[in-house]
Every structure is written in structure tokens, then in C-alpha cells.
Design a protein around this motif. Structure first.
Motif, PDB file in Angstrom:
ATOM      1  N   SER A   1       0.834  -1.219   0.000  1.00 17.40           N
ATOM      2  CA  SER A   1       0.000   0.000   0.000  1.00 17.40           C
ATOM      3  C   SER A   1       0.863   1.262   0.000  1.00 17.40           C
ATOM      4  CB  SER A   1      -0.873  -0.007   1.268  1.00 17.40           C
ATOM      5  OG  SER A   1      -0.005  -0.113   2.394  1.00 17.40           O
ATOM      6  N   VAL A   2       2.133   1.087   0.343  1.00 12.96           N
ATOM      7  CA  VAL A   2       3.024   2.257   0.432  1.00 12.96           C
ATOM      8  C   VAL A   2       3.420   2.696  -0.974  1.00 12.96           C
ATOM      9  CG1 VAL A   2       5.296   3.043   1.191  1.00 12.96           C
ATOM     10  CG2 VAL A   2       3.953   1.530   2.664  1.00 12.96           C
ATOM     11  N   PRO A   3       3.217   3.977  -1.315  1.00 12.06           N
ATOM     12  CA  PRO A   3       3.659   4.423  -2.647  1.00 12.06           C
ATOM     13  C   PRO A   3       5.187   4.418  -2.752  1.00 12.06           C
ATOM     14  CG  PRO A   3       2.500   6.199  -1.473  1.00 12.06           C
ATOM     15  CD  PRO A   3       2.599   5.054  -0.532  1.00 12.06           C
ATOM     16  N   PHE A   4       5.701   3.836  -3.851  1.00  6.41           N
ATOM     17  CA  PHE A   4       7.152   3.783  -4.078  1.00  6.41           C
ATOM     18  C   PHE A   4       7.538   4.736  -5.188  1.00  6.41           C
ATOM     19  CE2 PHE A   4       7.418   0.339  -1.360  1.00  6.41           C
ATOM     20  CZ  PHE A   4       6.592  -0.709  -1.742  1.00  6.41           C
ATOM     21  N   VAL A   5       8.805   5.071  -5.241  1.00  4.46           N
ATOM     22  CA  VAL A   5       9.274   5.794  -6.422  1.00  4.46           C
ATOM     23  C   VAL A   5       9.686   4.755  -7.463  1.00  4.46           C
ATOM     24  CG1 VAL A   5       9.981   7.903  -5.227  1.00  4.46           C
ATOM     25  CG2 VAL A   5      11.614   6.066  -5.475  1.00  4.46           C
ATOM     26  N   GLN A   6       9.529   5.128  -8.717  1.00  2.00           N
ATOM     27  CA  GLN A   6       9.835   4.187  -9.805  1.00  2.00           C
ATOM     28  C   GLN A   6      11.339   4.057 -10.007  1.00  2.00           C
ATOM     29  OE1 GLN A   6       7.332   6.402 -12.576  1.00  2.00           O
ATOM     30  NE2 GLN A   6       6.631   4.424 -13.366  1.00  2.00           N
ATOM     31  N   ALA A   7      11.729   2.886 -10.438  1.00  2.00           N
ATOM     32  CA  ALA A   7      13.141   2.661 -10.728  1.00  2.00           C
ATOM     33  C   ALA A   7      13.543   3.482 -11.953  1.00  2.00           C
ATOM     34  CB  ALA A   7      13.374   1.177 -11.006  1.00  2.00           C
TER      35      ALA A   7
ATOM     36  N   GLU B   1      12.572   6.102 -16.604  1.00  2.00           N
ATOM     37  CA  GLU B   1      11.981   5.253 -15.549  1.00  2.00           C
ATOM     38  C   GLU B   1      11.451   3.957 -16.147  1.00  2.00           C
ATOM     39  OE1 GLU B   1       8.555   7.686 -17.139  1.00  2.00           O
ATOM     40  OE2 GLU B   1      10.743   7.814 -16.864  1.00  2.00           O
ATOM     41  N   LEU B   2      11.357   2.949 -15.287  1.00  2.00           N
ATOM     42  CA  LEU B   2      10.759   1.646 -15.654  1.00  2.00           C
ATOM     43  C   LEU B   2       9.409   1.559 -14.967  1.00  2.00           C
ATOM     44  CD1 LEU B   2      13.808  -0.805 -15.257  1.00  2.00           C
ATOM     45  CD2 LEU B   2      12.949   0.230 -17.362  1.00  2.00           C
ATOM     46  N   ASP B   3       8.350   1.599 -15.760  1.00  2.00           N
ATOM     47  CA  ASP B   3       6.999   1.744 -15.212  1.00  2.00           C
ATOM     48  C   ASP B   3       6.647   0.801 -14.078  1.00  2.00           C
ATOM     49  OD1 ASP B   3       5.378   2.916 -18.250  1.00  2.00           O
ATOM     50  OD2 ASP B   3       6.433   3.901 -16.562  1.00  2.00           O
ATOM     51  N   GLU B   4       6.864  -0.490 -14.295  1.00  2.00           N
ATOM     52  CA  GLU B   4       6.346  -1.475 -13.323  1.00  2.00           C
ATOM     53  C   GLU B   4       7.401  -1.935 -12.325  1.00  2.00           C
ATOM     54  OE1 GLU B   4       3.023  -3.709 -15.998  1.00  2.00           O
ATOM     55  OE2 GLU B   4       5.162  -3.972 -16.488  1.00  2.00           O
ATOM     56  N   TYR B   5       8.388  -1.073 -12.130  1.00  2.00           N
ATOM     57  CA  TYR B   5       9.468  -1.441 -11.210  1.00  2.00           C
ATOM     58  C   TYR B   5       9.672  -0.335 -10.180  1.00  2.00           C
ATOM     59  CZ  TYR B   5      10.607  -5.084 -14.577  1.00  2.00           C
ATOM     60  OH  TYR B   5      10.536  -6.188 -15.397  1.00  2.00           O
ATOM     61  N   ALA B   6       9.875  -0.742  -8.947  1.00  2.00           N
ATOM     62  CA  ALA B   6      10.170   0.244  -7.895  1.00  2.00           C
ATOM     63  C   ALA B   6      11.680   0.345  -7.716  1.00  2.00           C
ATOM     64  CB  ALA B   6       9.525  -0.177  -6.579  1.00  2.00           C
TER      65      ALA B   6
ATOM     66  N   VAL C   1      18.162   6.842  -6.142  1.00  2.00           N
ATOM     67  CA  VAL C   1      17.280   7.830  -6.772  1.00  2.00           C
ATOM     68  C   VAL C   1      16.185   7.113  -7.538  1.00  2.00           C
ATOM     69  CG1 VAL C   1      18.780   7.960  -8.810  1.00  2.00           C
ATOM     70  CG2 VAL C   1      17.278   9.905  -8.248  1.00  2.00           C
ATOM     71  N   GLY C   2      15.034   7.755  -7.647  1.00  2.00           N
ATOM     72  CA  GLY C   2      13.924   7.168  -8.401  1.00  2.00           C
ATOM     73  C   GLY C   2      13.114   8.271  -9.053  1.00  2.00           C
ATOM     74  N   TRP C   3      12.000   7.883  -9.662  1.00  2.00           N
ATOM     75  CA  TRP C   3      11.140   8.837 -10.370  1.00  2.00           C
ATOM     76  C   TRP C   3       9.776   8.845  -9.712  1.00  2.00           C
ATOM     77  CZ3 TRP C   3      11.730  12.681 -13.650  1.00  2.00           C
ATOM     78  CH2 TRP C   3      10.637  13.142 -14.398  1.00  2.00           C
ATOM     79  N   SER C   4       9.254  10.037  -9.456  1.00  2.00           N
ATOM     80  CA  SER C   4       7.956  10.122  -8.743  1.00  2.00           C
ATOM     81  C   SER C   4       6.803  10.380  -9.697  1.00  2.00           C
ATOM     82  CB  SER C   4       8.015  11.301  -7.765  1.00  2.00           C
ATOM     83  OG  SER C   4       8.003  12.512  -8.529  1.00  2.00           O
ATOM     84  N   GLY C   5       7.123  10.512 -10.997  1.00  2.00           N
ATOM     85  CA  GLY C   5       6.069  10.875 -11.946  1.00  2.00           C
ATOM     86  C   GLY C   5       6.154  12.364 -12.254  1.00  2.00           C
TER      87      GLY C   5
END
Ligand code: SF4
Length: 438
Positions: free
Chosen positions: A11-17, A28-33, A127-131
Motif C-alpha cells: 500500500s506504500v507508494p514507491f518511487v519508480q526505478a 523510468e521503468l513503469d512497473e518497477y520500484a 534515486v527514483g522517479w515520482s512521476g
């Protein structure tokens, strides 16, 4: 290194890989955290555990390595060698080199490929992507814009360079700092020519330590040093001239010995001591600081006598074995460093430690306990939380072998524990002027 995964509630929102392709394009990779790493411990980067990547931070593609990510659809950790959406297209891990003032809480998750070279001397934050933008696993420990690149326009630096050339045409130290500011892009040297905050006074060509991550000298290590070490010893007059020019221009100025482009300043005391006396003969203004490995309490005592106001002591660990594993002292012991700190406190000098942190070692229960004991026993005034600029996997391999430690607690938890336990201790990133001391 064996990797252990700590799952998070879905349930916790993750940043995307985020990864990079051969051309260095980052996406970013859509379906990856994104995952964060602390020694062999992996955990998804929850958005709440990250901050928007700060201005001036740099994204880096890590060669000869593979990204380790979390597949949100299959609920598992995966090491990717190619783009899952473009089979055959090789991809690489991405890390962030955070701008000054931000402490890394997790390292970018990756695995080395066989025969991988050392990574260059940077820190490799997760680092990740938040959208909406890149999110960095870091916390801000200092809000001062001392090294904010937006406040350092090149044309203004050039104006300062021309002024100082006219003011001190023969001064070799001024010429050296010009090269640091214009060629290496050193923010401390830029601030000298901009007339801001803290000016650097590099002096020493030698050192009595062999830090694994020394940025000015790497001998047969396969690692490129970030800048050349100063090749001359400025005279006391040249040092004092630069320092006095800075002190005269600034409100609450700091001038500092012990820069990235030199060895250990204590070993240049023969010019530093008379330089400090020359400065103090002309003015009592400003803070004269030394960034040092504090290896020689006898020499420090002479410099305090001359008028040195504050010291910042570099430590990767407050445990002797942990310290020696990284600093590899040649002709001194950890006990000498402790004696220097106690001497400075006794002489009412301001003492900061330059705590070179690496998640996975710094935030272990053993290091936290040792740090709390250290602070109780040695009345330091400040911790500067600096990210260790060294290949993280290679660091963990060495340090965790020499000083085995338990499971990391998390840098944020460590920081908060220290701040709560020692409410009078200052935290930050930069050397404060005496006007800001507690
Ligand atoms: S103390 Fe400084 S100059 Fe000496 S080896 Fe370490 S980083 Fe290099």
C-alpha cells in the motif's frame, strides 16, 4: 555481496526505478520500484523516504554494473541486464551525487559485473522517479546556500578573478585558487572570488594518512584522484594576503586550511603558524579554521597559540579499527586524533567532526553506540554529515570485514537519535563562523 531484501507493504507508494541506456539516457521503468541499498540490505524506496532531487545534484550512470530493482507485478527483486521493455538493449544503474547539504540515506542498488573497475570518487545515492521528478534518498542537514551553484554565476567569478589579479598579481596562492575556481569548478575557490562565506587556504603537499578515498592523491589504486595536489608551499605572506582580502570583504568570514587539493595542513605548520600570526596582527575579525585529520596534537597546540579558532576533524568511524581501515594512518594513531579533539575542547576552540557517512556501516547499532559514547566523552560542538565519496560496495567489503557490524538501522533514524540524545550539538554540512557557534 549477498543481498537481503526487506519488503514493504504494497500500500506504500514507491518511487519508480530509473536506469540508463548505452547512450546515457536516463528513464523510468513503469512497473518497477527503485531499491535502496545499505551494505547487503535492500528495501524499496518509499516516496515518503525521499526528497525532490536538489538543484546542483548530478545523475550518474554506473558502468560495468547492473541495476537491482523491485518488480511490482511479480513482487520480487530482479537484477536486470537488459531493458525489460526492449529485449537486447543493455541498461545500467543510475545513482545521484547529491548537492552539498544533503545526506545520503541509501545507496543506489546494483550488482557489479565480473572484473568491474572501481567507481570514481563520488557518493552514489539511491534515486527514483515520482512521476513529476527525480526523488533522492537523502535528508537535508544544512539549508545554507554556501555552495548553491545558482548563486555562483561565472561572469561574477571572472570579475572577482580580475580584481584579485590586480590586488595581488604575484601571489601564487591566488593563482592556484584561480585554477581551482575556473578549471576544477571548486565551490570554495569560487566563493573566494565571489566574496562569499568561506575562503580556502590550501598549503600542504604531503600527508601522514593514506585514505582510501583521498581525492588529491591515489597511488596505484586504479582510482582516478579528483584533482591534483598543490605543487608548491605558499609563503606565510601569500597565505595571509589571501585570507585578509577575504576577511576584509565579508560579513562573518571564514578562512579554512585543509582543502581537497592538498595533503594534511598540520604538516605545513611551519608556514601556517606565521601566517595565522600575520592575520591576527592585522585583524581579530573572521574565523580561522582548519579541516584536518588531527593527527598531531603537539602541532595543533602551537596553532591554537598563534590564533587558530576552530577545527573540523575528518572521521569515517569513531571506532579505532574502523578509522584505521579507511584512513590507514602512516605515523600516528587514532588516540592522537582523540588527544587533539580533547586539547581543542580544553582550549575552548570550536570542534566539528567531518563524519564521512556510508549507509550500511555508519548506521549500524555498533557505530551508533560508539558515536554516542564518543560524544559523551569528548565535548565536540558539531557533526558535519558528509557523504563518503568512495565506491560503496568496495568500502563495505573492506570495512565490514575489519569491523563486523549488525543490521543497519537507517541513516535517518541514526540522525534523529543523535539529535534527540544531544540537543545542544550542532548539525550541518558547512564550517560555521564564530558568530553562529553555540
Ligand atoms: S587526510 Fe586528506 S590528504 Fe591525507 S590521505 Fe586523507 S584525504 Fe588525502
Amino acid at each position: 555481496m549477498d543481498l537481503r531484501f526487506t519488503p514493504c507493504p504494497s500500500s506504500v507508494p514507491f518511487v519508480q526505478a530509473v536506469v540508463a541506456n548505452r547512450a546515457g539516457e536516463i528513464y523510468e521503468l513503469d512497473e518497477y520500484a527503485a531499491l535502496g541499498m545499505a551494505a547487503g540490505n535492500l528495501a524499496p524506496l518509499a516516496t515518503v523516504e525521499t526528497v525532490p532531487m536538489s538543484h546542483g545534484s548530478e545523475l550518474m550512470r554506473l558502468p560495468q554494473r547492473r541495476p537491482v530493482v523491485y518488480n511490482l507485478r511479480k513482487h520480487r527483486v530482479e537484477t536486470l541486464s537488459e531493458d525489460p521493455y526492449s529485449p537486447g538493449e543493455p541498461i545500467y544503474p543510475v545513482a545521484v551525487f547529491n548537492s552539498p547539504g544533503y545526506m545520503v540515506t541509501r545507496i543506489s542498488a546494483y550488482e557489479e559485473q565480473p572484473d568491474a573497475d572501481y567507481l570514481p570518487l563520488f557518493s552514489y545515492g539511491a534515486v527514483g522517479w515520482s512521476g513529476e521528478g527525480f526523488q533522492s534518498a537523502a535528508i537535508q542537514v544544512d539549508t545554507e546556500p554556501r555552495q548553491d551553484l545558482r548563486r555562483m554565476p561565472r561572469e561574477k567569478i571572472l570579475v572577482g578573478v580580475r580584481q584579485m589579479r590586480r590586488k595581488m598579481p604575484k601571489n601564487r596562492l591566488r593563482r592556484h585558487l584561480e585554477n581551482c575556481a575556473l578549471v576544477y569548478g571548486c565551490p570554495a575557490a569560487k566563493n573566494f572570488f565571489l566574496g562569499r562565506y568561506e575562503a580556502p587556504l590550501p598549503t600542504s603537499q604531503s600527508c601522514n594518512a593514506r585514505c582510501r578515498g583521498c581525492i588529491s592523491l591515489q597511488e596505484n589504486t586504479g582510482i582516478q584522484s579528483s584533482q591534483d595536489r598543490i605543487k608548491f608551499t605558499p609563503t606565510p605572506e601569500e597565505i595571509a594576503e589571501v585570507a585578509l582580502a577575504h576577511i576584509a570583504k565579508i560579513d562573518r568570514p571564514v578562512v579554512s586550511f585543509g582543502q581537497g587539493c592538498e595533503g594534511e595542513p598540520l604538516l605545513a605548520a611551519d608556514v601556517i603558524e606565521p601566517a595565522i600570526r600575520l592575520i591576527r596582527k592585522k585583524t581579530s575579525a573572521g574565523t580561522i579554521n582548519m579541516n584536518t585529520n588531527a593527527s598531531r596534537p603537539d602541532i595543533l597546540n602551537r596553532l591554537f597559540e598563534a590564533g587558530l579558532d576552530s577545527i573540523r576533524v575528518s572521521l569515517n568511524s569513531v571506532r579505532p579499527d574502523g578509522y584505521s581501515a579507511y584512513f590507514r594512518p602512516r605515523s600516528y594513531r587514532f588516540t592522537d586524533v582523540i588527544r587533539s579533539i580533547d586539547l581543542a575542547v580544553l582550549r575552548n576552540r570550536f570542534v566539528a567532526i567531518n563524519y564521512l557517512n556510508s549507509p550500511g556501516f555508519t548506521d549500524t547499532p555498533e557505530e551508533l553506540d560508539a558515536l554516542m559514547t564518543f560524544i559523551r566523552q569528548h565535548a565536540i560542538h558539531m557533526i558535519q554529515w558528509r557523504n563518503l565519496n568512495f565506491d560503496p560496495l568496495r568500502y563495505w567489503q573492506v570495512i565490514n570485514r575489519i569491523v563486523p557490524s549488525g543490521q543497519p538501522l537507517g541513516m535517518e533514524r541514526m540522525f534523529k537519535t543523535i539529535a534527540k540524545r544531544f540537543p545542544n550539538l550542532m548539525h550541518g554540512y558547512f564550517n560555521p563562523p564564530r558568530e553562529k557557534w553555540p
